[in-house]
Scaffold this active site. Sequence first.
Site, PDB file in Angstrom:
ATOM      1  N   GLN A 141     -21.656  22.714  83.018  1.00  0.00           N
ATOM      2  CA  GLN A 141     -22.671  22.292  83.991  1.00  0.00           C
ATOM      3  C   GLN A 141     -22.296  22.749  85.400  1.00  0.00           C
ATOM      4  O   GLN A 141     -21.155  22.570  85.841  1.00  0.00           O
ATOM      5  CB  GLN A 141     -22.821  20.760  83.943  1.00  0.00           C
ATOM      6  CG  GLN A 141     -23.928  20.207  84.814  1.00  0.00           C
ATOM      7  CD  GLN A 141     -25.320  20.657  84.380  1.00  0.00           C
ATOM      8  OE1 GLN A 141     -25.590  20.886  83.202  1.00  0.00           O
ATOM      9  NE2 GLN A 141     -26.216  20.804  85.342  1.00  0.00           N
ATOM     10  N   LYS A 151     -29.752  16.421  78.388  1.00  0.00           N
ATOM     11  CA  LYS A 151     -29.453  17.476  77.411  1.00  0.00           C
ATOM     12  C   LYS A 151     -28.878  16.853  76.140  1.00  0.00           C
ATOM     13  O   LYS A 151     -29.258  17.214  75.028  1.00  0.00           O
ATOM     14  CB  LYS A 151     -28.449  18.476  78.006  1.00  0.00           C
ATOM     15  CG  LYS A 151     -29.057  19.372  79.077  1.00  0.00           C
ATOM     16  CD  LYS A 151     -28.001  20.117  79.882  1.00  0.00           C
ATOM     17  CE  LYS A 151     -28.657  20.924  81.005  1.00  0.00           C
ATOM     18  NZ  LYS A 151     -27.710  21.551  81.916  1.00  0.00           N
ATOM     19  N   ASP A 178     -26.127  29.502  78.023  1.00  0.00           N
ATOM     20  CA  ASP A 178     -26.839  29.713  79.290  1.00  0.00           C
ATOM     21  C   ASP A 178     -27.128  31.191  79.559  1.00  0.00           C
ATOM     22  O   ASP A 178     -27.876  31.509  80.481  1.00  0.00           O
ATOM     23  CB  ASP A 178     -25.973  29.212  80.460  1.00  0.00           C
ATOM     24  CG  ASP A 178     -26.269  27.774  80.850  1.00  0.00           C
ATOM     25  OD1 ASP A 178     -27.446  27.386  80.822  1.00  0.00           O
ATOM     26  OD2 ASP A 178     -25.315  27.054  81.196  1.00  0.00           O
TER      27      ASP A 178
END
Length: 282
Positions: free
Chosen positions: A93, A49, A116
């Site tokens: 994460q 990422k 997200d």
Amino acid sequence: MTIILDGKKLSNKIIENLKQETENSSKKPKLAVIIVGDNPASQIYVKNKQKQAEYIGYESLVIPLPKDATEENILEHIYILNEDTNVTAILVQLPLPEHINKQKILEAIDPVKDVDGFTSYNFGRLALNYTPYAYPCTPKGIIRLLDEYKIDLDGKKALVIGRSNIVGKPLALFLQNRNATVTMANSHTQNLKELSRNAEIIISAVGKPNFITADYIENKPVIIDVGINRTPTGLYGDVDYNNVFEKASYITPVPGGVGPMTIAMLMENTYELFKIQRSLIM
Ligand code: GUN
């Protein structure tokens, strides 16, 4: 003939467009990632990422915290990132260590920085078929890939295997918003083979290598493999690709299918949040 859904190719196109847009912008989006502990798969994902963000020209910040970090430690970082006007997007994460209350952490993220789409604000808006600030990346990437290949979802029988908050649940909402008839299966489902043979679109997010074998497939369905299963003999999806291939109309490879689309959507979400935040300031 079976058509391969090339997530690598589409994601490259999306990334190049974002790179161009970012080059043309004087201010740059900034993606902040918090990673807790030393889960090897998470470390690979976070590195990828970060690499992708930097390639596009975003600013990138990774905050690694030890596996014994407390909820308070993590929350403090989130509060600082929420307040920092230079930070566009915040990603925590997953998975988090057992002792951490995931809900408490994810809900602390400002919804307008929730890249997200995991806060109840954004997830709720997806459920209601309203527009969230950001959609969850993997489901969004799957829908984008299906759209790229002009695969019609309207009225189709879709089977989603796996009910995680990251993939299965939001994907089922996406599909319903697009008028698919969705069946949700999980590890307790009794007649999975029968459901699978009946489906026109099968999405597997189970996390078991070669779980979907050729006897699960009939009538040339579209097959989307979300599995990324690292084993001593290599990387496998959930689908027994070699034996299933001929029985599918469309299929995603692993690697090169859903994985790169997820990262591309994360990068796209970052840019979209950047634009939303600028419009809110003005
Ligand atoms: N772990 C596995 N997939 C994801 C994802 O899409 N977002 C976050 N935050 N963690 C993950």
